[in-house]
Design a protein around this motif. Structure first.
Motif, PDB file in Angstrom:
ATOM      1  N   ASN A 125       0.969  -1.177   0.086  1.00  0.00           N
ATOM      2  CA  ASN A 125      -0.009   0.165   0.017  1.00  0.00           C
ATOM      3  C   ASN A 125       0.950   1.131   0.066  1.00  0.00           C
ATOM      4  OD1 ASN A 125       0.631   0.690   2.951  1.00  0.00           O
ATOM      5  ND2 ASN A 125      -0.373  -1.217   3.361  1.00  0.00           N
ATOM      6  N   PRO A 126       0.353   2.312  -0.265  1.00  0.00           N
ATOM      7  CA  PRO A 126       1.095   3.504  -0.228  1.00  0.00           C
ATOM      8  C   PRO A 126       2.075   4.012   1.137  1.00  0.00           C
ATOM      9  CG  PRO A 126      -0.863   3.984  -1.131  1.00  0.00           C
ATOM     10  CD  PRO A 126      -1.072   2.528  -0.521  1.00  0.00           C
ATOM     11  N   ASP A 127       1.431   3.598   2.150  1.00  0.00           N
ATOM     12  CA  ASP A 127       2.401   3.675   3.291  1.00  0.00           C
ATOM     13  C   ASP A 127       3.548   2.820   3.369  1.00  0.00           C
ATOM     14  OD1 ASP A 127       2.487   5.054   5.815  1.00  0.00           O
ATOM     15  OD2 ASP A 127       2.462   2.746   6.604  1.00  0.00           O
ATOM     16  N   GLY A 128       3.210   1.547   3.011  1.00  0.00           N
ATOM     17  CA  GLY A 128       4.404   0.532   3.023  1.00  0.00           C
ATOM     18  C   GLY A 128       5.406   0.943   2.077  1.00  0.00           C
ATOM     19  N   ILE A 129       5.131   1.123   0.824  1.00  0.00           N
ATOM     20  CA  ILE A 129       6.112   1.808  -0.221  1.00  0.00           C
ATOM     21  C   ILE A 129       6.973   2.903   0.275  1.00  0.00           C
ATOM     22  CG2 ILE A 129       6.198   2.854  -2.661  1.00  0.00           C
ATOM     23  CD1 ILE A 129       3.795   0.971  -3.151  1.00  0.00           C
ATOM     24  N   LYS A 130       6.244   3.859   0.711  1.00  0.00           N
ATOM     25  CA  LYS A 130       6.971   5.200   1.359  1.00  0.00           C
ATOM     26  C   LYS A 130       7.988   4.891   2.230  1.00  0.00           C
ATOM     27  CE  LYS A 130       6.295   9.682   2.554  1.00  0.00           C
ATOM     28  NZ  LYS A 130       5.116  10.891   2.721  1.00  0.00           N
ATOM     29  N   THR A 131       7.500   3.919   3.387  1.00  0.00           N
ATOM     30  CA  THR A 131       8.227   3.531   4.482  1.00  0.00           C
ATOM     31  C   THR A 131       9.543   2.876   3.976  1.00  0.00           C
ATOM     32  OG1 THR A 131       6.461   3.410   5.965  1.00  0.00           O
ATOM     33  CG2 THR A 131       8.180   2.182   6.624  1.00  0.00           C
ATOM     34  N   LEU A 132       9.599   1.743   2.902  1.00  0.00           N
ATOM     35  CA  LEU A 132      10.599   1.221   2.608  1.00  0.00           C
ATOM     36  C   LEU A 132      11.660   2.152   1.898  1.00  0.00           C
ATOM     37  CD1 LEU A 132      12.271  -1.407   1.933  1.00  0.00           C
ATOM     38  CD2 LEU A 132      10.725  -1.837   0.013  1.00  0.00           C
ATOM     39  N   ALA A 133      11.126   3.117   1.004  1.00  0.00           N
ATOM     40  CA  ALA A 133      11.945   3.981   0.217  1.00  0.00           C
ATOM     41  C   ALA A 133      12.557   4.932   1.295  1.00  0.00           C
ATOM     42  CB  ALA A 133      10.935   4.893  -0.770  1.00  0.00           C
ATOM     43  N   LYS A 134      11.894   5.313   2.261  1.00  0.00           N
ATOM     44  CA  LYS A 134      12.526   6.431   3.197  1.00  0.00           C
ATOM     45  C   LYS A 134      13.651   5.548   4.009  1.00  0.00           C
ATOM     46  CE  LYS A 134      11.359   9.600   7.066  1.00  0.00           C
ATOM     47  NZ  LYS A 134      10.350  10.246   7.761  1.00  0.00           N
ATOM     48  N   MET A 135      13.252   4.384   4.418  1.00  0.00           N
ATOM     49  CA  MET A 135      14.504   3.608   5.008  1.00  0.00           C
ATOM     50  C   MET A 135      15.724   3.537   4.091  1.00  0.00           C
ATOM     51  SD  MET A 135      14.256  -0.079   6.768  1.00  0.00           S
ATOM     52  CE  MET A 135      13.972  -1.081   5.227  1.00  0.00           C
ATOM     53  N   ARG A 136      15.435   2.958   2.775  1.00  0.00           N
ATOM     54  CA  ARG A 136      16.621   2.896   2.020  1.00  0.00           C
ATOM     55  C   ARG A 136      17.197   4.212   1.527  1.00  0.00           C
ATOM     56  NH1 ARG A 136      17.371  -1.942   3.377  1.00  0.00           N
ATOM     57  NH2 ARG A 136      16.050  -3.514   2.478  1.00  0.00           N
ATOM     58  N   GLY A 137      16.538   5.338   1.533  1.00  0.00           N
ATOM     59  CA  GLY A 137      17.212   6.664   1.305  1.00  0.00           C
ATOM     60  C   GLY A 137      17.951   6.826   2.616  1.00  0.00           C
ATOM     61  N   MET A 138      17.433   6.537   3.882  1.00  0.00           N
ATOM     62  CA  MET A 138      18.531   7.046   4.944  1.00  0.00           C
ATOM     63  C   MET A 138      19.746   6.042   4.958  1.00  0.00           C
ATOM     64  SD  MET A 138      15.789   7.344   8.292  1.00  0.00           S
ATOM     65  CE  MET A 138      15.022   5.902   7.980  1.00  0.00           C
ATOM     66  N   GLU A 139      19.878   4.920   4.573  1.00  0.00           N
ATOM     67  CA  GLU A 139      20.906   3.988   4.486  1.00  0.00           C
ATOM     68  C   GLU A 139      22.014   4.896   3.655  1.00  0.00           C
ATOM     69  OE1 GLU A 139      18.724  -0.226   4.318  1.00  0.00           O
ATOM     70  OE2 GLU A 139      19.866   0.374   2.637  1.00  0.00           O
ATOM     71  N   MET A 140      21.586   5.870   2.603  1.00  0.00           N
ATOM     72  CA  MET A 140      22.835   6.408   1.882  1.00  0.00           C
ATOM     73  C   MET A 140      22.548   7.830   1.993  1.00  0.00           C
ATOM     74  SD  MET A 140      24.543   4.001   0.735  1.00  0.00           S
ATOM     75  CE  MET A 140      25.525   4.824  -0.335  1.00  0.00           C
ATOM     76  N   GLY A 141      21.772   8.473   2.905  1.00  0.00           N
ATOM     77  CA  GLY A 141      21.839   9.995   2.900  1.00  0.00           C
ATOM     78  C   GLY A 141      20.941  10.636   2.298  1.00  0.00           C
ATOM     79  N   PHE A 142      19.749  10.118   1.567  1.00  0.00           N
ATOM     80  CA  PHE A 142      18.803  10.604   0.853  1.00  0.00           C
ATOM     81  C   PHE A 142      17.293  10.666   1.411  1.00  0.00           C
ATOM     82  CE2 PHE A 142      22.173   8.820  -2.227  1.00  0.00           C
ATOM     83  CZ  PHE A 142      22.296  10.099  -2.864  1.00  0.00           C
ATOM     84  N   ASP A 143      16.535  11.536   0.921  1.00  0.00           N
ATOM     85  CA  ASP A 143      15.128  11.342   1.660  1.00  0.00           C
ATOM     86  C   ASP A 143      14.421  10.075   1.225  1.00  0.00           C
ATOM     87  OD1 ASP A 143      15.316  13.748   2.748  1.00  0.00           O
ATOM     88  OD2 ASP A 143      14.597  14.958   0.791  1.00  0.00           O
ATOM     89  N   TYR A 144      14.553   9.589  -0.093  1.00  0.00           N
ATOM     90  CA  TYR A 144      14.070   8.440  -0.342  1.00  0.00           C
ATOM     91  C   TYR A 144      14.859   7.602  -1.638  1.00  0.00           C
ATOM     92  CZ  TYR A 144       9.930  10.697   1.539  1.00  0.00           C
ATOM     93  OH  TYR A 144       9.010  11.367   2.388  1.00  0.00           O
ATOM     94  N   ALA A 145      14.735   6.254  -1.846  1.00  0.00           N
ATOM     95  CA  ALA A 145      15.622   5.657  -2.823  1.00  0.00           C
ATOM     96  C   ALA A 145      14.907   4.099  -2.826  1.00  0.00           C
ATOM     97  CB  ALA A 145      17.109   5.510  -2.196  1.00  0.00           C
TER      98      ALA A 145
END
Length: 214
Positions: A184-204
């Motif tokens: 769902n949108p919340d799940g997609i955004k949560t994963l993208a935010k987590m992957r972004g934080m791993e490399m210093g971005f907002d989302y990835a």
């Protein structure tokens, strides 16, 4: 240089969940391994024809080049002889794609079958150029990455780009689930935010490098 890209998905929605951001930025062909009718977890009967309409709308939104459907064996790819799957992939890969994206094997049988068949099809073959880049993409049930702990490749995306990826996924009405499912949108955004934080971005989006020819 213009690269020919192929995204291989066990089911219709995996290609968006794993590579939606990349697909929005790059022209891709898509192979979906199984599109069939089935009864979902709520007891609703999902028609393959309805899913085909979702695929058409989603891929039009993403600007997909060609869409290939391998079989109607959704959820039952293991019922097919592996040589039959590999033979189909051998023929498709004669188009000499430069980049291949496939799902990591995970614990879903269709994902494992897809992974094993694609790995077989990517073998060295006389007279066929080897693909320049091969990546494994994520399925949102991240606990199933198992031993995939290195070779991370990240594609940053803005909030607007992430929202476009979510818009693409929402064409798959039959696949959308409520929280705590990640589909769902919340799940997609949560994963993208987590992957972004791993490399210093907002989302990835994150991929795992399988092979790369310099």
């Amino acid at each position: 240089m213009i690269y020919k890209n192929l995204v291989i998905a066990p089911h219709a929605d995996d290609e968006v969940l794993g590579c939606g951001n990349f697909m929005l930025k790059n022209k891709c062909d898509v192979l979906i391994m199984g599109v069939g009718s089935y009864v979902n977890f709520k007891g609703d009967y999902i028609l393959a024809s309805d899913k085909m309409k979702e695929i058409e709308a989603c891929h039009k939104f993403l600007g997909v080049g060609k869409t290939f459907i391998f079989s109607e064996k959704e959820g039952h790819l293991d019922s097919l002889p592996e040589y039959e799957i590999v033979t189909y992939l051998d023929d498709l890969l004669k188009s000499n794609y430069d980049r291949i994206f496939l799902p990591y094997p995970s614990r879903h049988i269709d994902h494992r079958v897809t992974y094993n068949a694609v790995m077989a099809a990517l073998r060295l073959r006389e007279g066929k150029p080897q693909e320049k880049e091969v990546y494994l993409y994520e399925y949102p049930f991240v606990q199933t990455t198992d031993a995939l702990t290195s070779g991370g490749v990240y594609l940053p995306c803005t909030l607007l780009e992430l929202e476009q990826k979510i818009d693409a996924f929402m064409f798959y009405v039959t696949q959308t689930k409520q929280k705590p499912s990640p589909l769902n949108p919340d799940g997609i955004k949560t994963l993208a935010k987590m992957r972004g934080m791993e490399m210093g971005f907002d989302y990835a989006e994150k991929y795992y490098l399988h092979s790369y020819i310099l």
